[in-house]
Design a protein around this motif. Structure first.
Motif, mmCIF file in Angstrom:
data_model
loop_
_atom_site.group_PDB
_atom_site.id
_atom_site.type_symbol
_atom_site.label_atom_id
_atom_site.label_comp_id
_atom_site.label_asym_id
_atom_site.label_seq_id
_atom_site.Cartn_x
_atom_site.Cartn_y
_atom_site.Cartn_z
ATOM 1 N N LEU A 174 46.760 42.291 34.989
ATOM 2 C CA LEU A 174 45.831 41.769 35.986
ATOM 3 C C LEU A 174 46.552 40.743 36.853
ATOM 4 C CD1 LEU A 174 42.581 41.272 33.854
ATOM 5 C CD2 LEU A 174 43.408 43.309 35.030
ATOM 6 N N TYR A 218 41.433 45.084 43.555
ATOM 7 C CA TYR A 218 40.134 44.850 42.936
ATOM 8 C C TYR A 218 39.085 44.319 43.914
ATOM 9 C CZ TYR A 218 41.749 39.955 42.408
ATOM 10 O OH TYR A 218 42.227 38.687 42.631
ATOM 11 N N GLU A 242 45.549 39.818 30.133
ATOM 12 C CA GLU A 242 44.277 39.290 30.635
ATOM 13 C C GLU A 242 44.460 37.849 31.104
ATOM 14 O OE1 GLU A 242 41.410 38.520 32.096
ATOM 15 O OE2 GLU A 242 40.513 40.244 31.067
ATOM 16 N N GLY A 244 42.300 36.600 33.681
ATOM 17 C CA GLY A 244 41.077 36.166 34.332
ATOM 18 C C GLY A 244 40.137 35.384 33.451
ATOM 19 N N THR A 248 36.649 38.432 33.868
ATOM 20 C CA THR A 248 37.179 39.806 33.874
ATOM 21 C C THR A 248 37.115 40.482 32.514
ATOM 22 O OG1 THR A 248 39.393 38.819 33.639
ATOM 23 C CG2 THR A 248 38.740 39.529 35.849
ATOM 24 N N GLN A 251 35.134 43.963 32.073
ATOM 25 C CA GLN A 251 35.823 45.135 32.600
ATOM 26 C C GLN A 251 37.090 45.448 31.821
ATOM 27 O OE1 GLN A 251 35.258 43.601 36.807
ATOM 28 N NE2 GLN A 251 35.331 45.791 37.214
ATOM 29 N N SER A 252 37.759 44.415 31.310
ATOM 30 C CA SER A 252 38.937 44.663 30.480
ATOM 31 C C SER A 252 38.556 45.432 29.224
ATOM 32 C CB SER A 252 39.609 43.339 30.100
ATOM 33 O OG SER A 252 40.270 42.766 31.207
ATOM 34 N N GLY A 269 39.926 33.093 36.286
ATOM 35 C CA GLY A 269 38.643 33.402 36.887
ATOM 36 C C GLY A 269 37.571 32.376 36.632
#
Length: 346
Positions: A174, A218, A242, A244, A248, A251-252, A269
């Motif tokens: 990501l 994205y 990962e 975020g 996120t 969705q991960s 994030g």
């Protein structure tokens, strides 16, 4: 030749902004019997450095801390009991000074540079001899300064966990920051297929040049997890880097293969309502692993990968700033305009 007796260094007498950085000269003591004195040649910045300067870092910070954790430099003096290093050796310091192997205790955690102990944004610094790792010959000081945190975190995430990456696996990275770019490079060097995401098509072009097979914007594709599943014939990916955090994570988990691993390395994030972690953990038999940099032993193992694949794993540096331009370097990192690493040269 006499040793320097002073060192110019930055400190943060007040948290709240990187604009509070102050540059001044301090007295420099010679190394103790078990220490090594290093002249700093380059320092690379982390998102952690922005968090610390802003006062948003969730862990303890030393008052008036000297910031930054990642450096590369040259040994100029060694203590009487030091046997493994000599003057002129090129070295990096490990992020945790006392994390030699896999074990991590509260005492070891309290040796993190640039946080609970003074960091490396300084012309000279002494280190315990056991905390240093040699720099591969093919790397410059600027390139080597990117290794202690970003590179080692990526290596630990993919190649040192309970189910290390193997050739033929699929990795989702990501973003295109420091850890994500290193993870992309290490995965490609290890024979894996990489899917990369970014909000910038220009950054995704860089990811493709580095070997990413699939790229997803994205912003243009908010449901990027569906694109990941499509690219993997609905199987999902084996590993996710990962960065975020909660924003996120849902969705991960959707994009992950049954039995796959989500490697948490950051929370860019910010806070968001967490997904049903229990449900997805059971449904996909997944592993969620927190990765907090790595050890001296892992650092040495990572260097073997760098040496074996020198061009494929060469650190990507976006921009280099002078020592006197440290605030500008912080500002550039904060802008998120970079791909790879931002470095300060001394």
């Amino acid at each position: 030749m006499s040793l320097p007796t002073t060192s110019r260094q930055y400190s943060l007498p007040q948290l709240g902004s990187f604009n509070n950085l102050v540059l001044k000269s301090v007295t420099l003591n010679p190394p103790k019997s078990h220490e090594v004195l290093v002249k700093t040649h380059a320092v690379s910045l982390q998102f952690r450095d922005l968090m610390i300067s802003s006062g948003k870092y969730p862990y303890d910070i030393r008052p008036n801390v000297v910031p930054c954790s990642d450096m590369a430099g040259e040994i100029i003096a060694v203590g009487d009991e030091v046997k493994d290093w000599k003057k002129g050796d090129r070295v990096c310091a490990n992020f945790f000074l006392d994390k030699l192997h896999a074990e991590k205790t509260e005492a070891i955690a309290a040796t993190a540079l640039g946080g609970v102990v003074d960091g490396v944004l300084t012309e000279y610094r002494t280190f315990p001899a056991h905390s240093l790792v040699g720099i591969p010959d093919h790397l410059s000081y600027e390139e080597a300064s990117t290794l202690p945190c970003a590179a080692l975190t990526a290596y630990n995430a993919l190649l040192s966990g309970p189910d290390p990456l193997k050739g033929g696996d699929t990795v989702l990275v990501l973003g295109t920051g420091g850890v994500s770019i290193f993870a992309l490079q290490f995965a490609v060097a290890s024979g894996a297929t990489v899917i990369a995401t970014s909000s910038s098509d220009e950054k995704l072009k860089v990811a493709m040049k580095l070997g990413a097979k699939h790229v997803i914007n994205y912003k243009a594709t908010p449901e990027w997890d569906r694109e990941v599943l499509k690219a993997t014939n609905d199987l999902g990916v084996d590993h996710i880097i990962e960065v975020g955090g909660n924003s996120t994570l849902p969705q991960s988990m959707s994009a992950l293969k049954i039995g796959g691993c989500i490697n948490f390395v950051g929370g860019l994030g910010g806070a968001a309502p967490p997904a049903d972690i229990v449900f997805w953990s059971i449904r996909k038999s997944l592993t969620i692993r927190g990765v907090h940099v790595g050890s001296v032993a892992q650092f040495k193992n990572m260097n073997r990968l760098l040496i074996a694949n020198p061009e494929m794993t060469r650190p990507i540096i976006d921009k280099v700033f002078a020592f006197e331009e440290a605030k500008a370097a912080y500002g550039y990192l904060q802008s998120q305009a970079h791909v790879g690493k931002v470095v300060i040269k001394l």
